[in-house]
Design a protein around this motif. Structure first.
Motif, short mmCIF file in Angstrom:
data_model
loop_
_atom_site.label_atom_id
_atom_site.label_comp_id
_atom_site.label_asym_id
_atom_site.label_seq_id
_atom_site.Cartn_x
_atom_site.Cartn_y
_atom_site.Cartn_z
N TRP A 25 33.75 27.95 28.91
CA TRP A 25 33.51 29.28 29.49
C TRP A 25 33.39 30.33 28.40
CZ3 TRP A 25 37.55 33.22 29.60
CH2 TRP A 25 37.16 34.40 30.25
N ASN A 26 32.41 31.21 28.57
CA ASN A 26 32.20 32.31 27.63
C ASN A 26 32.82 33.57 28.21
OD1 ASN A 26 30.86 34.67 26.36
ND2 ASN A 26 29.68 33.11 25.29
N PRO A 27 33.70 34.25 27.49
CA PRO A 27 34.36 35.44 28.03
C PRO A 27 33.41 36.58 28.41
CG PRO A 27 35.53 34.61 26.10
CD PRO A 27 34.23 33.87 26.16
N ASP A 28 32.13 36.49 27.99
CA ASP A 28 31.17 37.50 28.41
C ASP A 28 30.74 37.30 29.86
OD1 ASP A 28 31.16 38.73 25.93
OD2 ASP A 28 29.54 37.48 25.16
N LEU A 29 31.08 36.14 30.42
CA LEU A 29 30.67 35.82 31.79
C LEU A 29 31.83 35.98 32.76
CD1 LEU A 29 28.62 32.57 31.10
CD2 LEU A 29 27.71 34.86 31.50
N PRO A 30 31.53 36.29 34.04
CA PRO A 30 32.60 36.39 35.03
C PRO A 30 33.21 35.03 35.33
CG PRO A 30 30.45 36.66 36.07
CD PRO A 30 30.21 36.66 34.60
N LEU A 31 34.47 35.05 35.74
CA LEU A 31 35.18 33.83 36.12
C LEU A 31 35.92 34.09 37.42
CD1 LEU A 31 37.24 31.48 33.84
CD2 LEU A 31 38.26 32.32 35.95
N ILE A 32 35.85 33.14 38.34
CA ILE A 32 36.53 33.26 39.63
C ILE A 32 37.41 32.03 39.86
CG2 ILE A 32 36.25 33.36 42.14
CD1 ILE A 32 33.57 34.74 41.71
N ASP A 33 38.64 32.27 40.28
CA ASP A 33 39.52 31.20 40.77
C ASP A 33 39.86 31.54 42.21
OD1 ASP A 33 41.39 29.33 41.45
OD2 ASP A 33 42.88 29.92 39.96
N PRO A 34 39.24 30.86 43.19
CA PRO A 34 39.46 31.20 44.60
C PRO A 34 40.74 30.61 45.19
CG PRO A 34 37.82 29.49 44.43
CD PRO A 34 38.20 29.85 43.02
N PHE A 35 41.50 29.85 44.40
CA PHE A 35 42.79 29.31 44.84
C PHE A 35 43.82 29.63 43.77
CE2 PHE A 35 39.44 26.54 46.47
CZ PHE A 35 39.72 26.48 47.83
N CYS A 36 43.93 30.89 43.40
CA CYS A 36 44.65 31.25 42.17
C CYS A 36 46.16 31.08 42.28
CB CYS A 36 44.29 32.66 41.74
SG CYS A 36 45.05 33.98 42.72
N GLY A 37 46.74 31.05 43.50
CA GLY A 37 48.18 30.87 43.62
C GLY A 37 48.93 31.90 42.81
#
Length: 387
Positions: free
Chosen positions: A187-199
């Motif tokens: 993953w490149n930090p310039d891109l968005p990241l989603i965790d839909p089960f982040c707990g």
């Protein structure tokens, strides 16, 4: 400076990830099952404990030899240079393990190893009794196929203990595993990241630490900081470097969502303790609501596995719905960790790549779906940015 042999221990399946981290710190490595070995100087004890995100702990290797009898174990252990490390008042508890070895009684292995170390230290310090009220040097004697490896733990609590997660959910993912999942994706930090089960927020928090180059061990202590043989300047300089290299102002676009509003309160608390609460947006949301206007990005998640039969039907429907939602983001990449063997069938699409891992003692697969590579354009300074 004195040369030392170090072992960065690893969860099975993550050895290559740990090795890559060690190499990036400037050390040459030898990779084996569950461990990465390297020879360096004393400063690496501080540097690796502070910076390694995916290793379980850092061990100092004192010796390794073949052994088939308890007499051999005693004599060969006694001959090792224990006094080079353990001071006269040092505490040196011994723990052991034995796999496929003739010396299979772990209590006996531990007792004989302890006795041998005592006899070795007696010879150096000229005393008959050790109070053991000083710094801690936890010794491990590990027997594998009649090869004994003796080490001293330099970390103390495992390296997954970052110091921010006092609050956890019902099925927490270790910080080291979360960091590995992110690093495997590139993953490149310039891109968005989603965790839909982040707990409790472990994946988003580890992503923020990676994105801003914040050392994972910055806010905790290590047992070897109290060792007399390591100059305090080594630790002082290593900790100063973590602050110098951190990119606190680097903007990140990270979303952690979950259907459970109460666990999101825990996630926000943990993010605050980690110092990255301003870099993560937490939102109560069902995975079926996930969407983005960004063209490129990554979804990294650890959804429910359905290990209990009572949950199986609900989890199967969840995986079907995930497939429908995630594939709408057809230019994104998505990565899913689960033990459910028929995940791809329910998700509706074979993974680009699959990696076998262990989440605790549970065998799992990491399903990786690669989207197209983001285009790059040069900014006014001539640097490349993702668009």
């Amino acid at each position: 400076m004195q040369k030392v042999n170090l072992i960065a221990t690893s969860t099975f399946g993550l050895e290559a990830v740990v090795a890559d981290e060690v190499k990036k710190l400037g050390y040459e490595v030898k990779v084996d099952n569950g461990k990465v070995e390297f020879t360096t100087d004393l400063s690496a004890i501080a540097k690796t404990n502070l910076w390694l995100r995916t290793s379980d702990r850092i061990r100092l290797k004192i010796g390794e030899f073949k052994v088939t009898t308890f007499e051999e174990l005693f004599e060969k252990t006694k001959s090792l240079p224990w006094a080079d490390w353990i001071p006269k008042n040092g505490q040196f508890p011994v723990e052991g393990k034995s796999v496929k070895s003739k010396l299979f009684s772990v209590p006996d292995v531990q007792a004989i190893t302890k006795k041998a170390i005592v006899e070795s230290l007696k010879k150096t310090y000229k005393v008959e009794w050790f109070e053991e009220n000083g710094p801690i040097f936890k010794v491990e004697v590990a027997l594998l196929k009649d090869i004994a490896t003796l080490t001293i733990d330099t970390s103390g609590p495992g390296l997954h203990k970052r110091g921010y997660r006092d609050w956890i959910g019902a099925a927490p993912l270790k910080e080291t595993m979360a960091a590995a999942l992110i690093q495997i994706t590139k993953w490149n930090p310039d891109l968005p990241l989603i965790d839909p089960f982040c707990g409790s927020g472990t994946i988003p928090i580890e992503a923020a630490l990676i994105g801003q180059n914040i050392a994972p061990g910055m806010n905790r202590e290590f047992v070897s900081e109290s060792w007399p043989i390591i100059p305090r300047d080594i630790w002082r300089q290593a900790r100063a470097e973590t602050h110098d290299l951190a990119q606190y102002d680097r903007p990140l676009e990270i979303l952690g969502s979950d259907i459970d509003g109460e666990i999101l309160k825990v996630a926000k608390r943990n993010a605050y303790e980690a110092g990255v609460d301003e870099q993560i947006h937490f939102q109560r949301m069902d995975v079926r609501q996930i969407m983005s206007e960004q063209k490129y990005g990554a979804i990294i998640c650890n959804p429910p596995y359905g290990e209990r039969l009572s949950d199986r039907r609900e989890v199967e429907q969840l995986y079907i719905d995930m497939g429908r939602v995630f594939t709408k983001l057809d230019t994104w990449s998505y990565y899913i960790l689960t033990s459910y063997e028929k995940f791809e069938t329910l998700f509706g699409k074979p993974a680009t790549k699959k990696r076998k891992l262990y989440n605790g003692n549970l065998k799992v697969d990491y399903y990786q779906y690669f989207g197209p590579r983001p285009r790059k354009k040069k900014n006014s300074d001539g640097e490349s940015n993702h668009v």
